[in-house]
Design a protein around this motif. Structure first.
Motif, mmCIF file in Angstrom:
data_model
loop_
_atom_site.group_PDB
_atom_site.id
_atom_site.type_symbol
_atom_site.label_atom_id
_atom_site.label_comp_id
_atom_site.label_asym_id
_atom_site.label_seq_id
_atom_site.Cartn_x
_atom_site.Cartn_y
_atom_site.Cartn_z
ATOM 1 N N ASP A 225 0.787 -1.238 0.000
ATOM 2 C CA ASP A 225 0.000 0.000 0.000
ATOM 3 C C ASP A 225 0.818 1.287 0.000
ATOM 4 O O ASP A 225 0.292 2.358 0.224
ATOM 5 C CB ASP A 225 -0.971 0.010 1.193
ATOM 6 C CG ASP A 225 -2.386 0.201 0.707
ATOM 7 O OD1 ASP A 225 -2.631 -0.114 -0.469
ATOM 8 O OD2 ASP A 225 -3.208 0.691 1.465
ATOM 9 N N ALA A 240 3.772 -5.311 -5.752
ATOM 10 C CA ALA A 240 2.556 -6.006 -6.176
ATOM 11 C C ALA A 240 2.190 -5.630 -7.601
ATOM 12 O O ALA A 240 1.677 -6.441 -8.361
ATOM 13 C CB ALA A 240 1.416 -5.670 -5.224
ATOM 14 N N LEU A 257 0.732 3.021 -18.265
ATOM 15 C CA LEU A 257 0.632 1.584 -18.469
ATOM 16 C C LEU A 257 0.714 0.880 -17.121
ATOM 17 O O LEU A 257 1.701 0.982 -16.409
ATOM 18 C CB LEU A 257 1.763 1.085 -19.378
ATOM 19 C CG LEU A 257 1.794 -0.425 -19.606
ATOM 20 C CD1 LEU A 257 0.610 -0.871 -20.443
ATOM 21 C CD2 LEU A 257 3.079 -0.843 -20.278
ATOM 22 N N LYS A 258 -0.358 0.201 -16.806
ATOM 23 C CA LYS A 258 -0.350 -0.665 -15.630
ATOM 24 C C LYS A 258 -0.732 -2.025 -16.168
ATOM 25 O O LYS A 258 -1.864 -2.229 -16.597
ATOM 26 C CB LYS A 258 -1.361 -0.180 -14.596
ATOM 27 C CG LYS A 258 -1.416 -1.078 -13.370
ATOM 28 C CD LYS A 258 -2.551 -0.675 -12.455
ATOM 29 C CE LYS A 258 -2.552 -1.489 -11.180
ATOM 30 N NZ LYS A 258 -2.637 -2.941 -11.393
ATOM 31 N N ALA A 259 0.218 -2.937 -16.186
ATOM 32 C CA ALA A 259 -0.015 -4.196 -16.889
ATOM 33 C C ALA A 259 -0.470 -5.288 -15.939
ATOM 34 O O ALA A 259 0.135 -6.334 -15.854
ATOM 35 C CB ALA A 259 1.253 -4.619 -17.626
ATOM 36 N N GLY A 260 -1.556 -5.076 -15.198
ATOM 37 C CA GLY A 260 -2.031 -6.132 -14.304
ATOM 38 C C GLY A 260 -1.229 -6.169 -13.028
ATOM 39 O O GLY A 260 -0.867 -5.132 -12.486
ATOM 40 N N GLY A 261 -0.955 -7.366 -12.536
ATOM 41 C CA GLY A 261 -0.212 -7.494 -11.289
ATOM 42 C C GLY A 261 -1.107 -7.957 -10.158
ATOM 43 O O GLY A 261 -2.282 -8.212 -10.355
ATOM 44 N N ARG A 262 -0.520 -8.023 -8.949
ATOM 45 C CA ARG A 262 -1.244 -8.585 -7.818
ATOM 46 C C ARG A 262 -2.066 -7.561 -7.049
ATOM 47 O O ARG A 262 -2.590 -7.862 -5.990
ATOM 48 C CB ARG A 262 -0.266 -9.267 -6.860
ATOM 49 C CG ARG A 262 0.515 -10.411 -7.488
ATOM 50 C CD ARG A 262 1.203 -11.227 -6.414
ATOM 51 N NE ARG A 262 1.972 -10.398 -5.497
ATOM 52 C CZ ARG A 262 3.220 -9.991 -5.724
ATOM 53 N NH1 ARG A 262 3.823 -10.325 -6.821
ATOM 54 N NH2 ARG A 262 3.847 -9.258 -4.831
ATOM 55 N N ALA A 263 -2.134 -6.330 -7.525
ATOM 56 C CA ALA A 263 -2.941 -5.336 -6.819
ATOM 57 C C ALA A 263 -3.592 -4.393 -7.811
ATOM 58 O O ALA A 263 -3.110 -4.201 -8.917
ATOM 59 C CB ALA A 263 -2.076 -4.551 -5.843
ATOM 60 N N GLU A 264 -4.708 -3.840 -7.372
ATOM 61 C CA GLU A 264 -5.383 -2.837 -8.184
ATOM 62 C C GLU A 264 -4.928 -1.459 -7.728
ATOM 63 O O GLU A 264 -4.301 -1.313 -6.686
ATOM 64 C CB GLU A 264 -6.896 -2.945 -7.976
ATOM 65 C CG GLU A 264 -7.504 -4.193 -8.522
ATOM 66 C CD GLU A 264 -8.998 -4.213 -8.259
ATOM 67 O OE1 GLU A 264 -9.372 -4.396 -7.092
ATOM 68 O OE2 GLU A 264 -9.769 -4.052 -9.203
ATOM 69 N N MET A 265 -5.280 -0.456 -8.510
ATOM 70 C CA MET A 265 -5.011 0.919 -8.097
ATOM 71 C C MET A 265 -6.273 1.722 -8.316
ATOM 72 O O MET A 265 -6.910 1.605 -9.364
ATOM 73 C CB MET A 265 -3.892 1.511 -8.950
ATOM 74 C CG MET A 265 -2.520 1.225 -8.420
ATOM 75 S SD MET A 265 -1.351 2.361 -9.154
ATOM 76 C CE MET A 265 0.167 1.719 -8.497
ATOM 77 N N ASP A 266 -6.636 2.527 -7.313
ATOM 78 C CA ASP A 266 -7.799 3.381 -7.540
ATOM 79 C C ASP A 266 -7.355 4.640 -8.281
ATOM 80 O O ASP A 266 -6.168 4.865 -8.520
ATOM 81 C CB ASP A 266 -8.523 3.698 -6.227
ATOM 82 C CG ASP A 266 -7.610 4.343 -5.216
ATOM 83 O OD1 ASP A 266 -6.487 4.679 -5.597
ATOM 84 O OD2 ASP A 266 -8.006 4.506 -4.056
ATOM 85 N N ARG A 269 -4.734 6.870 -6.761
ATOM 86 C CA ARG A 269 -3.367 6.357 -6.871
ATOM 87 C C ARG A 269 -2.785 6.636 -8.252
ATOM 88 O O ARG A 269 -1.621 7.015 -8.389
ATOM 89 C CB ARG A 269 -3.366 4.840 -6.611
ATOM 90 C CG ARG A 269 -3.131 4.477 -5.180
ATOM 91 C CD ARG A 269 -1.654 4.587 -4.850
ATOM 92 N NE ARG A 269 -1.410 4.963 -3.456
ATOM 93 C CZ ARG A 269 -1.666 4.181 -2.415
ATOM 94 N NH1 ARG A 269 -2.171 2.987 -2.579
ATOM 95 N NH2 ARG A 269 -1.410 4.599 -1.214
#
Lengths: 299, 245
Positions: A225, A240, A257-266, A269
Motif C-alpha cells: 500500500d 505487487a 501503463l499498468k499491466a495487471g499485477g497482484r494489486a489494483e489501483m484506484d 493512486r
C-alpha cells in the motif's frame, strides 16, 4: 513467522537472499529503501551525449545502475508510395546478455520487444515527438530513415524510463545534414551541389531535428500500500504492481501503463503516479537541457 | 462488413455513430468450450470484433521455465493476419500479468498455464475483447482464481467528446484510447484499507491527452466494466447450469 525468529543469527546478505520480501518490508516500514533513498525519490540520472563517435547522434543514460545507450544512424531511402513526404524512424532495442542474469544470447527477448512497442507508442503514436515530414528530403524521391538503436547495458529496473530518456536525448541532438537531390536522382551533400553551382558559397550547417514534444517516463510501484517511485530490478520483483507514466513538456499525459499485477489501483493512486511523473519530468528536463547546452557548446 | 476507414476525409464521417449512443456498449456475445483439445476456451465478441481464447493447463513445462513455488503463465497472441510483432508482445505481457494477478498461482507450483489468443475479427477494442475472452476461458477451464476481470476501451474523439467501446473507424479517428481492466468482485488478498474508490487492474493508453480527460475515460471504463461484469457473470451462470443438466 519463521523468518523473524532466525534473523538474528543470519547475516544481512543471507537474510536478503533467503527472505527478500521480509528484508525489504523492514526498510519500507521505516520509510527508507535499501539503497538509502526515501520512498518518493527516483534515482539520480546522468546523460552523456555523443558517447558513440561513429553514430549521427548518441546518448548514454544512467539511472543509478540502469544503463541504456541510444545511437542513431541516418540513411537515405525512397519514401513509401502512400507517404511520399515522410521519412521513417525505426526503433530497435537490444538487451545484451550481460545486462541481467536472466538474459540469454540469441533472438530478441520478449522484454526487449515490449520496450520497442512502448517506445514506438510513446515517441510516434502518442506524443508524435518526431514529425516524420521533417525527415523528408525531396517528396517522393528521397527521405531520411533514422535507425534508433538502444542497447540496454545494465538492466536494473525502470527500463522504460531509461530507454525513453536515452531515445529522446539522442533525437534531440540529431542533426540532419544538408543534401540535395541531383537530376539523376542521386543524393549528394548540398555543399558539393552548391559548390558546383556557385563555388564561393559557404557550406551550410546541418539542421537540428525539431522535437514536437518531449515525452519522459516514470515507473512507480505499489508495495504494501505504499507508492515506491523509480524502481530498481530488485524492487520490481517485489512490488505487487507497477505503473509507468509518461508526460510531456506541454503537460499532456502521453501514456500510462499498468499491466495487471497482484494489486489494483484506484483513480487517486493513478493520479499520484501522474503527479510523481510531473515532478520527475521537471528534474529530468533540467538535466537534459543542461546536457544539450553543454554538448552544443562543445561543438 | 469490415469498415475500411483510414486516414482521410472519410474517416470522420464514418466515425459518427448511427446505431448506438456514445455511452452505449456494443452487443456482447460469449461462447464457451468451442475447442475440444483445450482445457478451456471461449469466444468473446463485441459487435463485429471477435477473439478466441484457449487455456491449456496447469500442466508440466520445461524445467527452464518452471518456478518452484508458483504456476507460470505463458500467453501467445495471434493477430488475424501477418506474423506477431512487438505490438502482440506488449498485449501478451499485459494479459500475462493480469492472469498472474487473478489466478491462485501458488496452488500449482512447477506447472504452466498456456493461454493462446486468436483474433478472429478486428473491429476495434481488440485488447479489451482479448482480456474478456481470456477471463471467460479461465472460468471455462476451471482454473482456481480469487478474482476475475473484465475490460472496456473508451476513446477521446476530436472535439473532446468521449465514446465507449469504439469500433475500428472510431478508433482510427480518435485522439486517444484508454483500455482498462477491472476486477469483478471487491475482495482482494493484498486488500488495501487505504483504497477508497473503485480500482483498476490494468490500464493501457494510446495517444496524448490532458490528464482530466484521461481520468474521465478511466472512470467511464470503470462504469462500462460493471456492465460487462454483469453480462460475464450471467453468461457464466447460464453455461454452467446448462452443463450440469
Amino acid at each position: 513467522m519463521a523468518a523473524a525468529e532466525i534473523t538474528d543469527s543470519l547475516e544481512a546478505d543471507a537474510f536478503k537472499k533467503l527472505y527478500p520480501d521480509q528484508f525489504y518490508a523492514r526498510f519500507i516500514a521505516d520509510g527508507i529503501r535499501p539503497d538509502g533513498r526515501p520512498l518518493g525519490r527516483a534515482r539520480t540520472a546522468s546523460i552523456g551525449l555523443g558517447a558513440v563517435s561513429t553514430a549521427d547522434s548518441s546518448a548514454l543514460v544512467k539511472f543509478g545502475n540502469s544503463t541504456a545507450l541510444a545511437g542513431i544512424k541516418l540513411e537515405i531511402m525512397v519514401p513509401k508510395d502512400d507517404t511520399p513526404n515522410q521519412g521513417q524512424l525505426s526503433i530497435a532495442v537490444e538487451m545484451a546478455p550481460m545486462c541481467s542474469p536472466d538474459m540469454r544470447p540469441g533472438r530478441p527477448s520478449d522484454a526487449a520487444q515490449v520496450l520497442v512497442e512502448q517506445l514506438n507508442n510513446a515517441l510516434l503514436a502518442s506524443a508524435k515527438a518526431v514529425n516524420l515530414d521533417d525527415l523528408c528530403i525531396d517528396p517522393g524521391k528521397a527521405a531520411w530513415v533514422a535507425y534508433l538503436d538502444i542497447y540496454v547495458l545494465d538492466s536494473d529496473g525502470s527500463l522504460a524510463d531509461v530507454t525513453l530518456l536515452a531515445a529522446v536525448a539522442a533525437l534531440a541532438t540529431l542533426r540532419l545534414p544538408h543534401v540535395a537531390v541531383t537530376d539523376g536522382g542521386n543524393v549528394v551533400p548540398s555543399s558539393e551541389a552548391a559548390e558546383a553551382a556557385a563555388p564561393d558559397e559557404m557550406a551550410v550547417e546541418p539542421t537540428k531535428l525539431q522535437l514536437r514534444s518531449v515525452p519522459l517516463a516514470l515507473t512507480c510501484g505499489l508495495y504494501k500500500d505504499q507508492l515506491i517511485v523509480g524502481l530498481t530490478a530488485e524492487e520490481e520483483a517485489l512490488v505487487a504492481t507497477s505503473v509507468t507514466t509518461i508526460v510531456d513538456d506541454q503537460g499532456r499525459l502521453i501514456g500510462q501503463l499498468k499491466a495487471g499485477g497482484r494489486a489494483e489501483m484506484d483513480i487517486a493512486r493513478l493520479q499520484d503516479c501522474i503527479e510523481a511523473a510531473k515532478l520527475r519530468y521537471a528534474e529530468l528536463a533540467g538535466i537534459l537541457q543542461q546536457a544539450i547546452t553543454q554538448y552544443d557548446g562543445s561543438g | 462488413m469490415q469498415p475500411t476507414a483510414g486516414p482521410g476525409p472519410s474517416s470522420e464521417a464514418l466515425a459518427k455513430r448511427s446505431d448506438r449512443t456514445e455511452l452505449q456498449l456494443r452487443v456482447l456475445t460469449c461462447e464457451r468450450s468451442l475447442l475440444h483439445r483445450a482445457d478451456g476456451s471461449a469466444k468473446w465478441s463485441q459487435g463485429q470484433t471477435s477473439v478466441l481464447a484457449a487455456i491449456y493447463g496447469p500442466r508440466l513445462t520445461f524445467a527452464k521455465k518452471e518456478h518452484p513455488e508458483t504456476c507460470v503463465v505463458e500467453v501467445l497472441v495471434r493477430p488475424k493476419t501477418r506474423l506477431p510483432g512487438p505490438t502482440e508482445r506488449q498485449t501478451e505481457s499485459l494479459i500475462r500479468q493480469c492472469v498472474e494477478g487473478v489466478v491462485l498461482t501458488a496452488m500449482h507450483p512447477r506447472t504452466a498455464i498456456l493461454v493462446v489468443i486468436q483474433v478472429v475479427q478486428n473491429d476495434g477494442c481488440v485488447m479489451a475483447c482479448a482480456l474478456n475472452a481470456v477471463a471467460a476461458a479461465l472460468v471455462d477451464a476451471g482454473i482456481p482464481m480469487h478474482q476475475n476481470f473484465v475490460s472496456v476501451t473508451s476513446a477521446l474523439m476530436p472535439g473532446a467528446s468521449v465514446v465507449i467501446d469504439p469500433d475500428l473507424a472510431e478508433e482510427q479517428a480518435a485522439e486517444a484510447l484508454v483500455c482498462s481492466a477491472c476486477t469483478t468482485c471487491r475482495s482482494w488478498p493484498e486488500a488495501s484499507a487505504a483504497q477508497k474508490g473503485p480500482a483498476v487492474l490494468a490500464v493501457y493508453t494510446r495517444g496524448a491527452m490532458p490528464v482530466e480527460d484521461y481520468l474521465t475515460l478511466v472512470e467511464l471504463n470503470r462504469q462500462g466494466c460493471e456492465r460487462v461484469a454483469q453480462f460475464s457473470v450471467m453468461a457464466a451462470e447460464k453455461s454452467l447450469v446448462g452443463k450440469s443438466r
